[in-house]
Design a protein around this motif. Sequence first.
Motif, PDB file in Angstrom:
ATOM      1  N   VAL A  95      47.828 -34.004 -36.092  1.00  0.00           N
ATOM      2  CA  VAL A  95      47.099 -34.410 -34.894  1.00  0.00           C
ATOM      3  C   VAL A  95      45.616 -34.558 -35.199  1.00  0.00           C
ATOM      4  CG1 VAL A  95      46.407 -33.709 -32.575  1.00  0.00           C
ATOM      5  CG2 VAL A  95      48.780 -33.402 -33.304  1.00  0.00           C
ATOM      6  N   ASN A  96      45.060 -33.635 -35.935  1.00  0.00           N
ATOM      7  CA  ASN A  96      43.642 -33.693 -36.288  1.00  0.00           C
ATOM      8  C   ASN A  96      43.323 -34.954 -37.089  1.00  0.00           C
ATOM      9  OD1 ASN A  96      40.886 -32.674 -36.801  1.00  0.00           O
ATOM     10  ND2 ASN A  96      41.636 -32.330 -38.881  1.00  0.00           N
ATOM     11  N   ALA A  97      44.133 -35.221 -38.120  1.00  0.00           N
ATOM     12  CA  ALA A  97      43.868 -36.366 -38.999  1.00  0.00           C
ATOM     13  C   ALA A  97      43.943 -37.683 -38.242  1.00  0.00           C
ATOM     14  CB  ALA A  97      44.849 -36.364 -40.168  1.00  0.00           C
ATOM     15  N   PHE A  98      44.963 -37.834 -37.404  1.00  0.00           N
ATOM     16  CA  PHE A  98      45.147 -39.121 -36.722  1.00  0.00           C
ATOM     17  C   PHE A  98      44.234 -39.251 -35.510  1.00  0.00           C
ATOM     18  CE2 PHE A  98      48.793 -39.026 -39.453  1.00  0.00           C
ATOM     19  CZ  PHE A  98      49.051 -40.359 -39.731  1.00  0.00           C
ATOM     20  N   PHE A  99      43.925 -38.157 -34.840  1.00  0.00           N
ATOM     21  CA  PHE A  99      42.967 -38.219 -33.733  1.00  0.00           C
ATOM     22  C   PHE A  99      41.590 -38.631 -34.251  1.00  0.00           C
ATOM     23  CE2 PHE A  99      39.876 -36.680 -30.690  1.00  0.00           C
ATOM     24  CZ  PHE A  99      40.462 -36.937 -29.462  1.00  0.00           C
ATOM     25  N   LEU A 100      41.155 -38.038 -35.372  1.00  0.00           N
ATOM     26  CA  LEU A 100      39.853 -38.394 -35.932  1.00  0.00           C
ATOM     27  C   LEU A 100      39.828 -39.845 -36.387  1.00  0.00           C
ATOM     28  CD1 LEU A 100      38.890 -35.227 -38.030  1.00  0.00           C
ATOM     29  CD2 LEU A 100      38.094 -35.891 -35.754  1.00  0.00           C
ATOM     30  N   SER A 101      40.946 -40.325 -36.966  1.00  0.00           N
ATOM     31  CA  SER A 101      41.000 -41.724 -37.398  1.00  0.00           C
ATOM     32  C   SER A 101      40.855 -42.669 -36.211  1.00  0.00           C
ATOM     33  CB  SER A 101      42.321 -41.994 -38.128  1.00  0.00           C
ATOM     34  OG  SER A 101      42.413 -41.239 -39.318  1.00  0.00           O
ATOM     35  N   GLY A 102      41.491 -42.328 -35.091  1.00  0.00           N
ATOM     36  CA  GLY A 102      41.386 -43.180 -33.910  1.00  0.00           C
ATOM     37  C   GLY A 102      40.072 -43.056 -33.177  1.00  0.00           C
ATOM     38  N   ALA A 103      39.374 -41.920 -33.374  1.00  0.00           N
ATOM     39  CA  ALA A 103      38.143 -41.663 -32.616  1.00  0.00           C
ATOM     40  C   ALA A 103      36.882 -42.133 -33.316  1.00  0.00           C
ATOM     41  CB  ALA A 103      38.018 -40.161 -32.334  1.00  0.00           C
ATOM     42  N   LEU A 104      36.929 -42.307 -34.626  1.00  0.00           N
ATOM     43  CA  LEU A 104      35.710 -42.557 -35.384  1.00  0.00           C
ATOM     44  C   LEU A 104      35.632 -43.949 -35.989  1.00  0.00           C
ATOM     45  CD1 LEU A 104      35.402 -39.122 -37.252  1.00  0.00           C
ATOM     46  CD2 LEU A 104      34.300 -39.840 -35.127  1.00  0.00           C
ATOM     47  N   VAL A 105      36.527 -44.834 -35.567  1.00  0.00           N
ATOM     48  CA  VAL A 105      36.564 -46.169 -36.171  1.00  0.00           C
ATOM     49  C   VAL A 105      36.149 -47.212 -35.150  1.00  0.00           C
ATOM     50  CG1 VAL A 105      38.068 -47.951 -37.097  1.00  0.00           C
ATOM     51  CG2 VAL A 105      38.298 -45.600 -37.886  1.00  0.00           C
ATOM     52  N   PHE A 106      35.086 -47.945 -35.447  1.00  0.00           N
ATOM     53  CA  PHE A 106      34.694 -49.107 -34.656  1.00  0.00           C
ATOM     54  C   PHE A 106      35.300 -50.340 -35.307  1.00  0.00           C
ATOM     55  CE2 PHE A 106      31.484 -46.141 -33.285  1.00  0.00           C
ATOM     56  CZ  PHE A 106      31.327 -46.448 -31.944  1.00  0.00           C
ATOM     57  N   GLY A 107      35.834 -51.212 -34.485  1.00  0.00           N
ATOM     58  CA  GLY A 107      36.437 -52.431 -35.010  1.00  0.00           C
ATOM     59  C   GLY A 107      37.943 -52.391 -35.010  1.00  0.00           C
ATOM     60  N   GLY A 108      38.532 -51.208 -35.147  1.00  0.00           N
ATOM     61  CA  GLY A 108      39.977 -51.055 -35.068  1.00  0.00           C
ATOM     62  C   GLY A 108      40.702 -51.790 -36.172  1.00  0.00           C
ATOM     63  N   GLY A 109      42.012 -51.951 -35.992  1.00  0.00           N
ATOM     64  CA  GLY A 109      42.818 -52.730 -36.914  1.00  0.00           C
ATOM     65  C   GLY A 109      42.703 -52.286 -38.347  1.00  0.00           C
ATOM     66  N   HIS A 110      42.366 -53.236 -39.212  1.00  0.00           N
ATOM     67  CA  HIS A 110      42.320 -52.974 -40.645  1.00  0.00           C
ATOM     68  C   HIS A 110      41.241 -51.964 -41.016  1.00  0.00           C
ATOM     69  CE1 HIS A 110      45.126 -56.239 -41.645  1.00  0.00           C
ATOM     70  NE2 HIS A 110      44.559 -56.879 -40.633  1.00  0.00           N
ATOM     71  N   VAL A 111      40.239 -51.792 -40.161  1.00  0.00           N
ATOM     72  CA  VAL A 111      39.154 -50.868 -40.472  1.00  0.00           C
ATOM     73  C   VAL A 111      39.660 -49.444 -40.597  1.00  0.00           C
ATOM     74  CG1 VAL A 111      36.895 -50.033 -39.715  1.00  0.00           C
ATOM     75  CG2 VAL A 111      37.568 -52.386 -39.233  1.00  0.00           C
ATOM     76  N   VAL A 112      40.751 -49.113 -39.900  1.00  0.00           N
ATOM     77  CA  VAL A 112      41.251 -47.746 -39.904  1.00  0.00           C
ATOM     78  C   VAL A 112      42.067 -47.426 -41.154  1.00  0.00           C
ATOM     79  CG1 VAL A 112      43.515 -48.064 -38.783  1.00  0.00           C
ATOM     80  CG2 VAL A 112      42.183 -45.994 -38.318  1.00  0.00           C
ATOM     81  N   LEU A 113      42.487 -48.433 -41.899  1.00  0.00           N
ATOM     82  CA  LEU A 113      43.379 -48.201 -43.027  1.00  0.00           C
ATOM     83  C   LEU A 113      42.794 -47.307 -44.110  1.00  0.00           C
ATOM     84  CD1 LEU A 113      44.989 -51.732 -43.300  1.00  0.00           C
ATOM     85  CD2 LEU A 113      46.039 -49.642 -42.440  1.00  0.00           C
ATOM     86  N   PRO A 114      41.522 -47.497 -44.527  1.00  0.00           N
ATOM     87  CA  PRO A 114      40.979 -46.573 -45.537  1.00  0.00           C
ATOM     88  C   PRO A 114      40.963 -45.122 -45.070  1.00  0.00           C
ATOM     89  CG  PRO A 114      39.603 -48.526 -45.356  1.00  0.00           C
ATOM     90  CD  PRO A 114      40.576 -48.584 -44.223  1.00  0.00           C
ATOM     91  N   LEU A 115      40.660 -44.897 -43.794  1.00  0.00           N
ATOM     92  CA  LEU A 115      40.677 -43.535 -43.269  1.00  0.00           C
ATOM     93  C   LEU A 115      42.081 -42.942 -43.304  1.00  0.00           C
ATOM     94  CD1 LEU A 115      38.300 -43.525 -40.158  1.00  0.00           C
ATOM     95  CD2 LEU A 115      37.956 -42.400 -42.349  1.00  0.00           C
ATOM     96  N   LEU A 116      43.064 -43.735 -42.904  1.00  0.00           N
ATOM     97  CA  LEU A 116      44.438 -43.245 -42.908  1.00  0.00           C
ATOM     98  C   LEU A 116      44.928 -42.969 -44.326  1.00  0.00           C
ATOM     99  CD1 LEU A 116      46.164 -45.465 -40.181  1.00  0.00           C
ATOM    100  CD2 LEU A 116      45.489 -43.072 -40.017  1.00  0.00           C
TER     101      LEU A 116
END
Length: 410
Positions: free
Chosen positions: A239-260
């Motif tokens: 929950v922590n890992a995925f919540f932070l990925s969704g909360a700290l990414v501007f632009g969405g989509g492909h931008v979140v992939l490096p974090l994930l």
Amino acid sequence: MKTSKPMEPVTQRGDRNENAWGVFLVFLRLGLTSFGGPIAHLGYFRDEFVNRRRWVSERRYADLVALCQFLPGPASSQVGMALGFSRNGYSGALAAWAGFTLPSATGLILFAFGISSHGTTIPVGALHGLKVVAVAVVAQAVWGMARNLCTDMPRVTIMVVADCIALLMPSALGQVGIIAMAGIVGLLLFKPESAGDHLPQPITISRRAGVLWLTLFFGLLVGLPMLTALLPYQAIADVNAFFLSGALVFGGGHVVLPLLQTAVVTPGWVSNDVFLAGYGAAQAVPGPLFTFAAFLGASMNVAPSGLPGALVCLLAIFAPSFLLVAGALPFWEQLRGNLRTQAAIMGINAAVVGLLLAALYHPVWTSAIHEPRDFGIAVVAFVALVFWKLAPWLVVAGCGIAGWAVSLSL
């Protein structure tokens, strides 16, 4: 206390208080047919809810897009939640999210369970045709929004400048800066005469509830890492890992992939090969790319995995979007009625058109138009949407078939 509901503008039709099931079905169809990424999704939404169903006016739709561009997370999913809120409150927002998310999440969970043919049976040519149709969808959105929102020389100029800066600074931070600067320019240039044309969304969220949702968002943002350090349970870490990925990414989509990738591959929860295979499958399904979280949750080497893991990770990555939209909307609606805010929004709306125009070139055009035949398919799709008034799902299907047929002839 719920806000009072103003009279419905004449540009809308249908029952504003549509039940949640009706909202779900509308977004389910979009979730099954909306290929092309977040920018294309906004184009599909505009055609469905501004042109066909008239849930919102062009101006109010652009306002929602501008708000969601400011917020971290997947902008298209957040716009969908906001539209759901306007139709049936909290249940409408959840129904809109579920309908738009369910198709791609289900497909990726099945792929994670070992149905590898889900990603490989779709011909490469058909996949390319789906990329080409995104060009037409985004071009239609730019065309329509520019005609309605860039109606004088100052706003056309803001649009062009925003487009050029976005092409020179292709980053999420650059987009946020463009919108902020456009708001300042609009505040200085434009002088709305009255607030009479302000037609607020029937959002039934009080300011007190908005404060509570925003407090919960920031509380989880700060508290989840601390809770993960104190309680060594894998579910909490997920929950922590995925919540932070969704909360700290501007632009969405492909931008979140490096974090994930850092969140799940580095600690060994998911192998890099599995991660890349899931990413490939995610390109073959419609809907938001954030549903990739469902694949990762189902593919975990540690419990919870399978269906429970998929649900935990899917809900965790979208939770920040829901909290931010529910928290920001009541304040946004009240700010929009202010004359100075309206002046700023006039500049912001013009800049949003410029950002969409830049996105039309890159990544939409550059990833899809490689040969003259690609351009031809895109032109036919654009004409079908704008002049023939065909349903978007028919155009999507037609472009997929055309791409497949062209690939067979080579």
